[in-house]
Each structure stands twice: as C-alpha cells, then as structure tokens.
Design an enzyme around this catalytic site. Sequence first.
Site, PDB file in Angstrom:
ATOM      1  N   ASP A  48       0.839  -1.198   0.000  1.00  0.00           N
ATOM      2  CA  ASP A  48       0.000   0.000   0.000  1.00  0.00           C
ATOM      3  C   ASP A  48       0.880   1.256   0.000  1.00  0.00           C
ATOM      4  OD1 ASP A  48      -2.451  -1.634   0.463  1.00  0.00           O
ATOM      5  OD2 ASP A  48      -1.435  -2.048   2.347  1.00  0.00           O
ATOM      6  N   HIS A  71      -4.669  -3.278   6.594  1.00  0.00           N
ATOM      7  CA  HIS A  71      -4.475  -3.558   5.170  1.00  0.00           C
ATOM      8  C   HIS A  71      -5.822  -3.997   4.603  1.00  0.00           C
ATOM      9  CE1 HIS A  71      -3.103  -5.058   1.377  1.00  0.00           C
ATOM     10  NE2 HIS A  71      -3.619  -6.234   1.653  1.00  0.00           N
TER      11      HIS A  71
HETATM   12  P1  NAX Z   1      -2.422 -18.156  -3.623  1.00  0.00           P
HETATM   13  O1  NAX Z   1      -3.776 -18.643  -3.341  1.00  0.00           O
HETATM   14  O2  NAX Z   1      -1.878 -18.156  -4.999  1.00  0.00           O
HETATM   15  O3  NAX Z   1      -1.374 -18.953  -2.707  1.00  0.00           O
HETATM   16  C1  NAX Z   1      -1.565 -19.208  -1.377  1.00  0.00           C
HETATM   17  C2  NAX Z   1      -0.867 -20.492  -1.043  1.00  0.00           C
HETATM   18  O4  NAX Z   1      -0.928 -20.667   0.374  1.00  0.00           O
HETATM   19  C3  NAX Z   1      -1.496 -21.719  -1.691  1.00  0.00           C
HETATM   20  O5  NAX Z   1      -0.507 -22.436  -2.395  1.00  0.00           O
HETATM   21  C4  NAX Z   1      -2.038 -22.497  -0.504  1.00  0.00           C
HETATM   22  O6  NAX Z   1      -1.950 -23.898  -0.697  1.00  0.00           O
HETATM   23  C5  NAX Z   1      -1.107 -22.032   0.603  1.00  0.00           C
HETATM   24  N1  NAX Z   1      -1.643 -22.236   1.946  1.00  0.00           N
HETATM   25  C6  NAX Z   1      -2.934 -22.167   2.360  1.00  0.00           C
HETATM   26  N2  NAX Z   1      -3.029 -22.483   3.656  1.00  0.00           N
HETATM   27  C7  NAX Z   1      -1.782 -22.726   4.077  1.00  0.00           C
HETATM   28  C8  NAX Z   1      -1.227 -23.119   5.319  1.00  0.00           C
HETATM   29  N3  NAX Z   1      -2.015 -23.328   6.392  1.00  0.00           N
HETATM   30  N4  NAX Z   1       0.109 -23.291   5.405  1.00  0.00           N
HETATM   31  C9  NAX Z   1       0.888 -23.118   4.345  1.00  0.00           C
HETATM   32  N5  NAX Z   1       0.432 -22.769   3.128  1.00  0.00           N
HETATM   33  C10 NAX Z   1      -0.881 -22.571   3.007  1.00  0.00           C
HETATM   34  O7  NAX Z   1      -2.369 -16.682  -2.976  1.00  0.00           O
HETATM   35  P2  NAX Z   1      -1.322 -15.512  -3.251  1.00  0.00           P
HETATM   36  O8  NAX Z   1      -1.776 -14.710  -4.394  1.00  0.00           O
HETATM   37  O9  NAX Z   1       0.051 -16.047  -3.239  1.00  0.00           O
HETATM   38  O10 NAX Z   1      -1.592 -14.609  -1.947  1.00  0.00           O
HETATM   39  C11 NAX Z   1      -1.261 -15.078  -0.657  1.00  0.00           C
HETATM   40  C12 NAX Z   1      -1.905 -14.194   0.402  1.00  0.00           C
HETATM   41  O11 NAX Z   1      -1.423 -12.854   0.328  1.00  0.00           O
HETATM   42  C13 NAX Z   1      -3.423 -14.075   0.280  1.00  0.00           C
HETATM   43  O12 NAX Z   1      -3.990 -14.200   1.580  1.00  0.00           O
HETATM   44  C14 NAX Z   1      -3.612 -12.663  -0.227  1.00  0.00           C
HETATM   45  O13 NAX Z   1      -4.880 -12.148   0.127  1.00  0.00           O
HETATM   46  C15 NAX Z   1      -2.494 -11.959   0.475  1.00  0.00           C
HETATM   47  N6  NAX Z   1      -2.089 -10.656  -0.064  1.00  0.00           N
HETATM   48  C16 NAX Z   1      -1.679  -9.717   0.827  1.00  0.00           C
HETATM   49  C17 NAX Z   1      -1.199  -8.486   0.445  1.00  0.00           C
HETATM   50  C18 NAX Z   1      -0.733  -7.492   1.440  1.00  0.00           C
HETATM   51  O14 NAX Z   1      -0.412  -6.377   1.010  1.00  0.00           O
HETATM   52  N7  NAX Z   1      -0.677  -7.751   2.729  1.00  0.00           N
HETATM   53  C19 NAX Z   1      -1.180  -8.111  -0.984  1.00  0.00           C
HETATM   54  C20 NAX Z   1      -1.193  -9.289  -1.920  1.00  0.00           C
HETATM   55  C21 NAX Z   1      -2.103 -10.407  -1.493  1.00  0.00           C
HETATM   56  O15 NAX Z   1      -3.422 -10.096  -1.865  1.00  0.00           O
END
Ligand code: NAX
Length: 327
Positions: A159, A187
């Site tokens: 952000d 966020h």
């Molecule tokens: P993806 O859905 O592509 O990848 C997430 C991965 O996490 C998957 O491979 C899933 O199997 C794995 N996972 C789920 N539960 C788990 C656990 N208990 N232990 C280990 N791995 C686990 O998501 P992606 O685009 O990579 O985003 C990841 C996270 O970042 C999401 O929650 C998203 O909302 C968040 N974001 C946060 C941002 C921020 O500024 N704070 C910005 C970008 C993003 O939106």
Amino acid sequence: EKAPVTVAVTGGAGQICYSLLFRIASGALLGPDTPVRLRILEITPALGAAQGVAMELDDCAFPLLRGIDISDDAATAFDGANVALLVGSRPRTKGMERGDLLSANGAIFTGQGRALAEAAADDLRVLVVGNPANTNCLIAMNNAAGVPAERFSAMTRLDHNRAVAQLAQKAGAQVSDVSRLTIWGNHSATQYPDISHAVVDGRPAVDVVDRPWVESDFIPTVQKRGAAIIEARGSSSAASAANAAIDHVRTWLTGTPQDSWTSMAVVSDGSYGVPEGLVSSFPVTTRDGEWEIVQGLDVDEFSRARIDATVAELADERDAVQGMGLL
Ligand code: NAX
C-alpha cells in the site's frame, strides 16, 4: 563467507511465492553476500506443486542458495528460521462470511504462532502477508509464547509503495523524491494513505498536489488498488506483493533512510490513540532489525477521522477473534 540465514516461507506453491522465492534466492532479501536456506511450508495437497517450484529454484543455479526444504508441518518448516514470511492463508471464497474467514485463518495462525515459538531461531523476525494480514499477525503474535511481540509485523508496504508511486506520478517527480508518506491502520479498503507529512522533492506534498485530488482520487485509488489489479489482470497482485515483502524485511533489517520512514503494521503501544495491542500500520523508522513508531506527528481533523475508522475495523476484527478464543 557469512553464515547462511534461514528464511521460512509459507504458501510456497502460491502466486506471490512464485515471484518471492526467486527474489530471496537471488540475494534481494538479505543482500549479495549472505547465503540463504529456504524452508517452505505448504498444505499437503500442494506439496507436489511446491516441489516443482523447488526444481525451478535449483534450475536457476543461484550462487547464494544453500538448500530448500519443503514440509506440510509448521514446526518442521520453521526449524531454525531467522526470518519467517507467512504468505499462505485461507482466502475469502464465494459466499464466505467474514466470521468464517477469520476462524479459518485463526486455525492456521494459532498453529503457526505456536510452531514459530517452538522451532524458530532466537533472532526470528516475522512478516505476515496472508490476509486478513493484521489480524492473522495479531493471532500468531498472541500464540507465540516467549517470542517478543516486536518481532511480528504485517505488510502494508505494498500500500505504501502504491501511494508513493501515485503521488510521484501526480507531482511529476521520481519515486525516490517522495518521503514521509504513511499508511495507517488495516491492510484493507479502510486503510488511510496520509500525505500530510509527505515531502516531494524537498517541498511539502500538500503544497504540490491539490486537496480535491488527494480526497477523491489519491486516497480511494490506493485503498482500492488491489481490486483494480484483479479487474485488470484477472488475478490478484503477486509480483508487486512479493516486491513489497522484500522491501519490508530489507528495510527492517537494514534501516530506514535518514529523515524518512516507512509503513509497517506493528503492535500498538497506544501511539496516536491506537489501542494498545492492536496490529496497526504506523509510520515507522527501523535500524538493525528494530522498529520504532515515529512520534510527535500532528494529526489534523481529517486524518483523525480516517485513522479512527480504520482502527475501529481492526478493533472489530480483534473482538471477533478474541470471541473465538484465538488470542
Ligand atoms: P495463492 O492462493 O496463490 O497462494 C496461497 C498459497 O498458500 C497456496 O498455495 C495455498 O496452498 C497455501 N496455503 C494455504 N493455507 C496454508 C497453510 N495453512 N500453510 C501453508 N500454506 C498454506 O495466494 P497468493 O496470491 O500467493 O496470496 C497469498 C496471500 O497474500 C493471500 O492471503 C492474499 O490475500 C495476500 N495478499 C496480501 C497483500 C498485502 O499487502 N498484505 C497483498 C497481496 C495479497 O493479496
């Protein structure tokens, strides 16, 4: 040669990690002289995909990469971690209520908090990226008995970087000429990107850009940028989120520039009226792996109302997870 640093990353098979892991292994996180060991945590069904990412990391022949371990057990994955990047989480799916989202993530982040306390290194530093990031961080922090709360942070650097870029473009300046910008609060779409103390090329930002632009263009653009990326790209921010995670940790470990600050979501000590114990984004300076909330900034009426609104949302989320017994 320096001793290798162990970086644990969760969600290793996901889209952010498809950018993040390669940046870490290339030296972008810890610098060009520090070897790195990667420890990846994934859920069991995604272990094969994580293995595929590890194969590609091997295929890069990164000189600094000293090993990759993959596990579906948190304590195993966090063993000896100096830095933990908690990227994986349970995203909101169609029809899911906010309470469902908080409780699904509660189960993940209570367990990961405990596993960090049990297995990570004494100098552990944690960044939570997975949403709802502030509250996931709050849960992990409260479940990591013996790990100082100051070691936990959640990411608002994306952000922050978005706000810097928007302001620089409007002012016709370089991003490197923008300083002292702040993201306050959660966020989420309630976050408050604040230019009231920002400086552009030596001038107060409030003298460079007009107030209507700030209120009806800048603030909503930054607040809704995540949704705009999804709309344009068909999937959520990934490379920019990975870049922000690198920036966040690198700034934490190496320090903010003189006369400026960054935005990090950290545990509140009550500064600026943010209730103690909430994980809120603040203006923060860093040095040698420690952070401090910038003190003494004037908060005008406009800013006060916006900070209060985003902090109220954080307090609501905290109350909800407290009610579920997650803290
Ligand atoms: P993806 O859905 O592509 O990848 C997430 C991965 O996490 C998957 O491979 C899933 O199997 C794995 N996972 C789920 N539960 C788990 C656990 N208990 N232990 C280990 N791995 C686990 O998501 P992606 O685009 O990579 O985003 C990841 C996270 O970042 C999401 O929650 C998203 O909302 C968040 N974001 C946060 C941002 C921020 O500024 N704070 C910005 C970008 C993003 O939106």
